[in-house]
Design an enzyme around this catalytic site. Structure first.
Site, mmCIF file in Angstrom:
data_model
loop_
_atom_site.group_PDB
_atom_site.id
_atom_site.type_symbol
_atom_site.label_atom_id
_atom_site.label_comp_id
_atom_site.label_asym_id
_atom_site.label_seq_id
_atom_site.Cartn_x
_atom_site.Cartn_y
_atom_site.Cartn_z
ATOM 1 N N ASP B 8 40.190 5.343 -32.451
ATOM 2 C CA ASP B 8 39.434 4.301 -31.770
ATOM 3 C C ASP B 8 38.463 5.033 -30.854
ATOM 4 O O ASP B 8 38.837 5.534 -29.794
ATOM 5 C CB ASP B 8 40.425 3.433 -30.964
ATOM 6 N N LYS B 70 28.383 5.783 -26.839
ATOM 7 C CA LYS B 70 28.499 4.791 -27.902
ATOM 8 C C LYS B 70 27.394 3.744 -27.822
ATOM 9 O O LYS B 70 27.022 3.150 -28.829
ATOM 10 C CB LYS B 70 29.861 4.116 -27.781
ATOM 11 N N GLU B 169 36.544 -2.646 -35.396
ATOM 12 C CA GLU B 169 37.631 -2.675 -34.407
ATOM 13 C C GLU B 169 38.508 -3.933 -34.547
ATOM 14 O O GLU B 169 39.732 -3.834 -34.536
ATOM 15 C CB GLU B 169 37.052 -2.552 -32.997
ATOM 16 N N ASP B 191 38.214 -8.948 -27.127
ATOM 17 C CA ASP B 191 38.337 -7.548 -26.714
ATOM 18 C C ASP B 191 37.620 -7.317 -25.392
ATOM 19 O O ASP B 191 36.393 -7.253 -25.345
ATOM 20 C CB ASP B 191 37.757 -6.666 -27.841
#
Lengths: 171, 635
Positions: B8, B70, B169, B191
Site C-alpha cells: 500500500d 503520490k 485501493e 477511506d
C-alpha cells in the site's frame, strides 16, 4: 479358423489397451505422488521457517513490550526534569531532583540510555530536528539546544532527542 | 522465484504485507513499525534517507525532503499547480512537461522517489522474511488515470520489483474482507487517511470489481483533527494563563503529542484527561496544563472536518446513479475512520453498519498481499485446513471434563495424555469421550464411551493409562486408551465430531461463556474434593506402613481424621466441611511425615538425606499441598 485368429487378435489388442491404460494410470499416480511429496516437503519447510520466525518474534515481542512501557515512563522523567528547572523553592527543587535521579537510575538499570546530542552533529537516526537557532557557541549543523531529551534501549531508539540545530551568524 | 508481497503505497504512510500459511500479514519495517512514512530526504552529501529518519530531519531540510510525492506521480507539471504551492521543495517541469523535483542540482522524477520508498519497504520485508522479495502488487487510488498507474508501475520496476499488478485501493480493501466471493454486490469504500479522503463505489460480480464512482477531498485527514485539538488547547491556555504555547517550541511539541494521544483515546472513551505538568513557566512561576476533553467537545471542535466527508459520499452515489439503499457493504479504511463521529456520519449517510473487523490502517496492504498471493500461485498450495469447532476430552474423577484437544485446533492432529486409576487394584477404566467447552462432563456432549479392562492389580495412581485422541483430515476421531504396564489397548472411532451445524457450535460456545464463572467454581470444588481424597488415601497408606512408629494417641487422631474426611467425601458433604477436614488432616499428617523421614534416614544411614519424599508410591507428595487429582491422574 479366421474367427479364432480374429478373436485372439482382438483379445491381444484388448490386453494391450488395458496394459496401456494401466501404465498411464501408474504414470499419473507416480506424478501425483511426486507432487504430493513436493507439497509435503514445502509444507514442512514452511512450518520450520514459521517456527523459527515465531521464536524470533517472541523475543522481539518481549523487547517491544518492554519498549512500550519504558517509553511511557519517560514522560514522567520529562515532567521531573521540567519541574526541576521551574521550581524556585530550594527544598522542593532538591526533592524533585532526587526523584528524577531515582527514576533515571531505574531506567538505567533496565538498559535505557540517554541519546547524546549537545554539540554533536545533527543525526536523524537519533535526533529529530525542530528548527535552527543562530548561534556562534556551536559549530554549524551541530545540536545547539535539546528541547526534549531522547533515549535508547540498548541500541534501539526509544524516542529521538528533539533538538534545535546551530546556524552560525552570517552563514 | 522469491516471495510476492502486497504494498500500500500511501500519500503519507506505506505498508507491506505478505501471505503466510494462506493468511495475509503486515510486515514490520527495520525500525519495528508496521507503517513507513512515505518520505525521502537528501543530505548535502547526496546521501539518501527514507522513512522515519527522513521525516525527523524534514523541518531542518525542507527543500530536500520529499513527501506527498503520490500527489505528483504520473502527472503533468501544468496539472499540479495547486499541489506545487503547498510543498516547500522545488517542483519543476521536465521533458514533455513531466513533473520533476530539483534536489542538489539534480532532477528526480516522482517515480524515482516512490521507488526509493518501495525499495526500503521491500528490503526490510526481505530481511524479515529471510527470503528475497521479488514480486509485488502495488495499490493506487481508484481515480488514478493510466499515466498515474503506469508511473506507479515504473516506480516498482525502478525499485527492482516485478510488478505483478497495479490494483485499486478500494478493491484491495474489499479483497481483505473476502468480498470478491460475493455475487453482484455494491460496495462503498470510505477511506479517510492521514492526509486524503477518498470515497469509492464498486460493483463486484464473478470475482471482478468494477469502479462505479469515486470522489473525495485531497486535503483532509487525521492531521487536521490533531491540529483542531492543538489549537483548542493552546487557545484555552492563553485565555486562562495569558501565554501562547504555540510560541514555545518545547511546549508546542508536548501539545502536539498530547493532542494526538487524546484523539486516539476518544475513539474508545467518552472523556480523556490531558495533563502536561510544568508545560511552561510564567513570571509568577511554573504553569501546568491540566484539562479534560470530552468526546462531545472533540466532536464539536472537529465538526466542520467530519462534515467535509458528507458531500463527497453523496456525489459519489449520484455519479454512480445509486441511492444509499443500493449499497450492500461499507468498508472503512484509514486510521481516522476510528473516530466515532466519522463512523456515525457513515451510518447516517448509508443507513448500514460498516465492516471494520480488519485494522483500517492495514486493510489495503492485506488485500494487496492476497492479490499477490493469488497471482504468484501461493494460494494454490494452500490446502484449506479445517479446525475442530469444539474442544474434545474425557471425563475424569469427580465428573469434570479434561480437555485433550482444544477448540479451534487445526486438523489433522493428535494429542495424548497419561492418566491413572482412582482406586487400589482398579481393574478397568471408563473412557467417556466428550465434546464441548463446559467444565463439568455432564454439561458437554457425549460422543462415546468404552472400557479398558484387564489392568493388573496396583495401588491407585500407579498404572499409566495413555489416552490418545487422533482426528484425521476428514474429522474422524479415533480415541484409544493403552495401559503402558500390560500393553492392553482399546479404541473407539467416532465420525461426525466436526459436522455440527454452526448454530449448535455457537450455542455451545456461548453457553460456556455464560456459565464460565459458576463452572469454574464447580470445577474448583471438584478439584478440592479430589485433593482431599488423595490426601486421605496417602495418609491411610502411610499409617499402614508407619503407624507403629507413632505415639498411640497421634495414630488414633490421624485415623479418626482420615475416616471423618472419607465419610464427608462419600456423603458429598458441603465443600466448607471438606476444606476444614482437609486442613486438619494436613496439620495432623506432619507428625507422620516426620516419622517417615526418621525411618528413612535411619534406614539409609548418613547418605539418606536426599532420599526423602521420593520413595512414595504413586508419585504423590507427602506434604499434601501438591497432590494432583486421581483417576486418570495426570502424570
Amino acid at each position: 479358423m479366421k474367427d479364432k485368429e480374429q478373436m485372439a487378435e482382438e483379445l491381444r489388442e484388448q490386453e494391450e489397451r488395458e496394459l496401456h491404460s494401466l501404465a498411464e494410470e501408474l504414470a499419473t499416480l507416480k506424478q501425483e505422488l511426486e507432487e504430493e511429496k513436493k507439497r509435503h516437503l514445502r509444507t514442512r519447510a514452511d512450518f520450520d521457517n514459521y517456527r523459527k520466525r515465531a521464536e524470533r518474534e517472541a523475543e522481539k515481542a518481549k523487547f517491544y513490550t518492554k519498549k512500550e512501557i519504558l517509553l511511557d515512563l519517560l514522560t514522567f522523567l520529562d515532567y521531573f526534569e521540567q519541574a526541576g528547572k521551574q521550581v524556585q523553592d530550594p527544598a522542593a527543587a532538591r526533592g524533585i531532583e532526587i526523584m528524577a535521579r531515582q527514576l533515571n537510575e531505574f531506567l538505567y538499570k533496565h538498559g535505557v540510555r540517554p541519546v547524546e546530542c549537545h554539540g554533536k552533529p545533527f543525526d536523524p537516526e537519533e535526533h529529530e530536528g525542530l528548527g535552527y537557532v543562530t548561534t556562534d557557541q556551536c559549530p554549524e549543523g551541530c545540536v545547539a539546544e535539546e528541547v526534549c531529551s531522547g533515549y535508547k534501549l540498548e541500541d534501539v531508539l526509544l524516542r529521538p532527542a528533539q533538538v534545535m540545530v546551530a546556524q552560525n551568524p552570517g552563514s | 522465484m522469491g516471495k510476492a508481497v502486497g504494498i500500500d503505497l500511501g500519500t503519507t504512510f506505506s505498508a507491506v504485507a505478505v501471505i503466510e500459511g494462506g493468511k495475509p500479514e503486515v510486515i514490520t519495517n527495520a525500525e519495528g513499525s508496521r507503517t513507513t512514512p512515505s518520505v525521502v530526504a537528501f543530505k548535502d552529501s547526496g546521501e539518501r534517507l527514507v522513512g522515519q529518519v527522513a521525516k525527523r530531519q524534514a523541518a531542518l531540510n525542507p527543500e530536500k525532503t520529499l513527501f506527498s510525492v503520490k500527489r505528483f506521480i504520473g502527472r503533468k507539471y501544468d496539472e499540479v499547480e495547486s499541489e506545487r504551492s503547498l510543498v516547500p521543495y522545488i517542483v519543476k517541469a521536465g521533458p514533455n512537461n513531466a513533473v520533476r523535483f530539483k534536489i542538489n542540482d539534480k532532477d528526480y522524477a516522482p517515480e524515482e522517489i516512490s521507488a526509493m520508498v518501495l525499495k526500503k519497504m521491500v528490503e526490510d520485508a526481505s530481511k524479515h522474511l529471510g527470503e528475497k522479495v521479488t514480486d509485488a502488487v502495488i495499490t493506487v487510488p481508484a481515480y488514478f488515470n493510466d499515466a498515474q498507474r503506469q508511473a506507479t508501475k515504473d516506480a516498482g520496476k525502478i525499485a527492482g520489483l516485478n510488478v505483478l499488478r497495479i490494483i485499486n485501493e478500494p478493491t484491495a480493501a474489499s479483497l481483505a474482507y473476502g468480498l470478491d466471493k460475493k455475487v453482484n454486490e455494491t460496495i462503498l469504500v470510505f477511506d479517510l487517511g492521514g492526509g486524503t479522503f477518498d470515497v469509492s463505489i464498486l460493483e463486484v460480480g464473478d470475482g471482478v470489481f468494477e469502479v462505479k464512482a469515486t470522489n473525495g477531498d485531497t486535503h483532509l485527514g487525521g492531521d487536521n483533527f490533531d491540529k483542531a485539538v492543538v489549537d483548542w488547547l493552546a487557545d484555552e491556555f492563553k485565555k486562562d494563563q495569558g501565554i501562547d504555547l504555540r510560541q514555545d517550541k518545547q511546549a508546542l511539541q508536548r501539545l502536539i503529542e498530547a493532542a494526538e494521544k487524546a484523539k486516539v483515546e476518544l475513539s474508545s472513551t467518552t472523556e480523556t484527561a490531558i495533563s502536561i505538568p510544568f508545560i511552561t513557566a510564567g513570571a509568577d512561576g511554573p504553569k501546568h496544563l491540566d484539562t479534560k476533553l470530552t468526546r462531545a467537545k472533540f466532536d464539536d471542535l472537529t465538526h466542520s472536518l467530519v462534515e467535509r466527508c458528507r458531500q463527497p459520499v453523496k456525489d459519489a452515489l449520484a455519479d454512480a446513479k445509486l441511492t444509499e439503499k443500493d449499497i450492500d457493504e461499507i468498508i472503512l479504511v484509514g486510521g481516522s475512520t476510528r473516530i466515532p463521529a466519522v463512523q456515525k456520519l457513515v451510518r447516517e449517510l448509508i443507513g448500514k453498519d460498516p465492516n471494520q473487523s480488519v485494522n483500517p490502517d492495514e486493510v489495503v496492504a492485506l488485500g494487496a498481499a492476497i492479490q499477490a498471493g493469488v497471482l504468484a500461485g501461493e494460494m494454490e498450495d494452500v490446502v484449506l485446513l479445517d479446525v475442530t469447532p469444539l474442544s474434545l476430552g474425557v471425563e475424569t474423577l469427580g465428573g469434570v471434563m479434561t480437555k485433550i484437544i482444544e477448540r479451534n485446533s487445526t486438523i489433522p492432529t493428535r494429542h495424548s495424555e497419561t492418566f491413572s486409576t482412582a482406586e487400589d487394584n482398579q481393574p478397568a477404566v471408563d473412557i467417556h469421550v466428550l465434546q464441548g467447552e463446559r467444565e463439568l462432563a455432564r454439561d458437554n456432549r457425549s460422543l462415546g464411551q468404552f472400557k479398558l479392562e484387564g489392568i493388573p492389580p496396583a495401588p491407585r495412581g500407579l498404572p499409566q493409562i495413555e489416552v490418545s485422541f487422533d482426528i484425521d483430515a476428514n474429522g474422524i476421531l479415533k480415541v484409544s486408551a493403552k495401559d503402558k504396564g500390560s500393553g492392553k489397548e482399546q479404541e473407539i472411532t467416532i465420525s461426525g465430531s466436526t459436522n455440527l451445524d454452526q448454530g449448535e457450535i455457537e450455542r455451545m460456545v456461548e453457553e460456556a461463556q455464560k456459565h464460565g464463572e459458576e463452572d469454574k467454581q464447580r470445577r474448583k470444588e471438584v478439584d478440592e474434593r479430589n485433593e482431599a481424597d488423595s490426601l486421605a488415601y496417602q495418609v491411610e497408606r502411610q499409617l499402614n506402613e508407619l503407624g507403629d512408629k507413632l505415639p498411640v494417641h497421634e495414630k488414633g487422631r490421624l485415623e479418626q481424621t482420615v475416616n471423618e474426611l472419607k465419610e464427608a467425601l462419600k456423603s458429598n458433604a458441603p465443600i466448607e466441611k471438606i476444606r476444614s477436614l482437609h486442613s486438619d488432616l494436613q496439620q495432623a499428617a506432619h507428625s507422620l511425615s516426620e516419622a517417615a523421614y526418621q525411618q528413612q534416614t535411619a534406614g539409609t544411614g548418613a547418605a539418606g538425606t536426599t532420599g526423602g519424599g521420593q520413595s512414595q508410591a504413586g508419585g504423590s507428595d507427602s506434604g499434601g499441598d501438591d497432590v494432583v487429582d486421581a483417576e486418570y491422574e495426570e502424570q
